[in-house]
Design a protein around this motif. Structure first.
Motif, short mmCIF file in Angstrom:
data_model
loop_
_atom_site.label_atom_id
_atom_site.label_comp_id
_atom_site.label_asym_id
_atom_site.label_seq_id
_atom_site.Cartn_x
_atom_site.Cartn_y
_atom_site.Cartn_z
N PRO A 70 0.80 -1.34 0.12
CA PRO A 70 0.09 0.10 -0.08
C PRO A 70 0.86 1.21 0.17
CG PRO A 70 -0.88 -1.64 1.72
CD PRO A 70 0.50 -2.03 1.31
N CYS A 71 0.38 2.25 -0.71
CA CYS A 71 1.17 3.53 -0.60
C CYS A 71 1.40 3.96 0.74
CB CYS A 71 0.54 4.53 -1.56
SG CYS A 71 -1.19 5.08 -0.69
N LYS A 72 2.21 5.23 0.86
CA LYS A 72 2.76 5.73 2.25
C LYS A 72 1.60 6.38 3.07
CE LYS A 72 5.98 7.36 4.99
NZ LYS A 72 5.86 6.87 6.35
N GLY A 73 0.58 6.93 2.33
CA GLY A 73 -0.45 7.63 2.91
C GLY A 73 -1.32 6.62 3.43
N LYS A 74 -1.77 5.44 2.76
CA LYS A 74 -2.49 4.38 3.12
C LYS A 74 -1.89 3.83 4.31
CE LYS A 74 -5.22 2.39 0.11
NZ LYS A 74 -5.75 1.63 -0.92
N ARG A 75 -0.73 3.47 4.41
CA ARG A 75 0.11 2.81 5.73
C ARG A 75 -0.05 3.85 6.89
NH1 ARG A 75 4.30 2.23 1.79
NH2 ARG A 75 5.72 3.41 3.00
N ASP A 76 0.33 5.14 6.46
CA ASP A 76 0.08 6.28 7.66
C ASP A 76 -1.36 6.04 8.27
OD1 ASP A 76 2.55 6.86 7.49
OD2 ASP A 76 2.44 8.58 6.26
N ARG A 77 -2.42 6.29 7.57
CA ARG A 77 -3.73 6.24 7.90
C ARG A 77 -3.94 5.10 8.69
NH1 ARG A 77 -4.61 8.03 2.68
NH2 ARG A 77 -5.55 6.09 1.97
N TYR A 78 -3.45 3.84 8.31
CA TYR A 78 -3.69 2.46 8.97
C TYR A 78 -3.14 2.64 10.48
CZ TYR A 78 -2.56 -2.39 10.25
OH TYR A 78 -2.45 -3.51 10.80
N LYS A 79 -1.91 3.19 10.29
CA LYS A 79 -1.09 3.22 11.68
C LYS A 79 -1.79 4.32 12.55
CE LYS A 79 3.71 4.25 13.54
NZ LYS A 79 2.97 4.10 14.87
N LYS A 80 -2.13 5.43 12.00
CA LYS A 80 -3.05 6.38 12.98
C LYS A 80 -4.33 5.53 13.42
CE LYS A 80 -1.14 10.79 10.93
NZ LYS A 80 -1.74 11.86 10.07
N PHE A 81 -5.03 5.22 12.74
CA PHE A 81 -6.19 4.32 13.02
C PHE A 81 -6.18 3.35 14.05
CE2 PHE A 81 -9.32 0.79 12.56
CZ PHE A 81 -10.52 1.60 12.89
N VAL A 82 -5.10 2.53 14.03
CA VAL A 82 -4.56 1.52 15.03
C VAL A 82 -4.28 2.33 16.39
CG1 VAL A 82 -3.34 -0.52 15.25
CG2 VAL A 82 -4.57 -0.36 13.20
N ASP A 83 -3.20 3.25 16.11
CA ASP A 83 -2.72 3.81 17.38
C ASP A 83 -3.85 4.51 18.08
OD1 ASP A 83 -0.16 2.92 16.70
OD2 ASP A 83 0.33 4.88 15.91
N LYS A 84 -4.81 5.11 17.49
CA LYS A 84 -5.95 5.82 18.11
C LYS A 84 -6.65 4.78 18.97
CE LYS A 84 -10.28 8.32 17.54
NZ LYS A 84 -10.82 7.85 18.76
N MET A 86 -5.80 1.63 20.08
CA MET A 86 -5.10 1.15 21.12
C MET A 86 -4.74 2.25 22.28
SD MET A 86 -2.26 -1.06 19.34
CE MET A 86 -1.91 -2.22 20.37
N ARG A 87 -5.09 3.45 22.05
CA ARG A 87 -4.96 4.37 23.27
C ARG A 87 -6.48 4.55 23.46
NH1 ARG A 87 -2.27 7.78 19.25
NH2 ARG A 87 -4.45 8.75 19.07
N ASP A 88 -7.44 4.38 22.82
CA ASP A 88 -8.93 4.18 23.50
C ASP A 88 -8.91 3.15 24.40
OD1 ASP A 88 -9.59 6.47 22.07
OD2 ASP A 88 -10.66 5.38 20.64
N ILE A 89 -8.43 1.86 23.94
CA ILE A 89 -8.50 0.69 24.68
C ILE A 89 -7.71 0.91 26.00
CG2 ILE A 89 -7.78 -2.07 24.72
CD1 ILE A 89 -8.64 -1.74 21.81
N SER A 90 -6.58 1.26 25.90
CA SER A 90 -5.54 1.46 27.03
C SER A 90 -6.36 2.26 28.12
CB SER A 90 -4.31 2.17 26.70
OG SER A 90 -3.46 1.14 25.88
N SER A 91 -6.91 3.37 27.85
CA SER A 91 -7.62 4.20 28.54
C SER A 91 -8.86 3.50 29.42
CB SER A 91 -8.00 5.64 27.94
OG SER A 91 -8.89 5.42 27.17
N ASN A 92 -9.62 2.68 28.52
CA ASN A 92 -10.67 2.06 28.80
C ASN A 92 -10.96 0.76 28.13
OD1 ASN A 92 -13.23 1.05 30.00
ND2 ASN A 92 -14.42 3.06 29.70
N PRO A 93 -10.36 -0.29 28.54
CA PRO A 93 -10.42 -1.56 27.78
C PRO A 93 -11.75 -2.06 27.36
CG PRO A 93 -9.19 -1.55 29.86
CD PRO A 93 -9.67 -0.64 29.97
N ASP A 94 -12.87 -1.58 28.07
CA ASP A 94 -14.42 -1.99 27.83
C ASP A 94 -14.98 -0.71 26.87
OD1 ASP A 94 -14.23 -4.43 28.91
OD2 ASP A 94 -14.34 -3.40 30.78
N SER A 95 -14.21 0.09 26.42
CA SER A 95 -15.09 1.33 25.77
C SER A 95 -15.06 0.84 24.23
CB SER A 95 -14.06 2.74 25.66
OG SER A 95 -12.76 2.29 25.07
N VAL A 96 -14.50 -0.06 23.76
CA VAL A 96 -14.25 -0.29 22.11
C VAL A 96 -14.84 -1.82 21.95
CG1 VAL A 96 -12.89 -0.77 20.07
CG2 VAL A 96 -12.26 1.02 21.79
#
Length: 133
Positions: A70-84, A86-96
């Motif tokens: 995948p192009c760099k932009g798509k890989r960056d969007r994937y990474k940002k999506f997953v990172d967000k 994971m942050r949501d899950i870390s702060s409240n595991p039952d929120s997602v």
């Protein structure tokens, strides 16, 4: 020891084939099964390097399974999506709720990628639930 074993850069042509008979320079090692298939030759645009391509233009059994990175932009969007997430899950595991999660199209349309994302998020959620608050 064979000459190609001594020099990995040595190009071996199929028997009876001249360079003009081959679809690309990279096809020279095809008969020895040491070639690397061109990811672009079967695409709509085709290979821009043509006969000068260093990758093999001959048919391969798994060439239809090959996917272009995948192009760099798509890989960056994937990474940002997953990172967000994971942050949501870390702060409240039952929120997602992973079963109700709406994934971006480039993840949803690829079953392998979708499985990797959900497995990664599920594992992260399980770890976050085990951690003391």
């Amino acid at each position: 020891m064979t000459p190609e074993a001594e020099d990995p850069n040595l190009v071996v042509q199929p028997r009876g084939a001249s360079t003009q008979d081959l679809p690309s320079l990279g096809s020279k090692l095809h008969s020895k099964r040491r070639c690397r298939p061109c990811a672009f030759v079967r695409s709509d645009a085709g290979c821009q390097d043509g006969a000068a391509c260093r990758f093999c233009h001959m048919p391969h059994a798994n060439s239809e399974k090959m996917q272009i990175r995948p192009c760099k932009g798509k890989r960056d969007r994937y990474k940002k999506f997953v990172d967000k997430l994971m942050r949501d899950i870390s702060s409240n595991p039952d929120s997602v709720d992973l079963a109700e999660l709406t994934l971006p199209q480039f993840i949803e349309t690829n079953p392998a990628r979708r499985g990797r994302v959900l497995a990664r998020l599920s594992h992260h959620a399980a770890q976050a639930r085990r951690m003391p608050v």
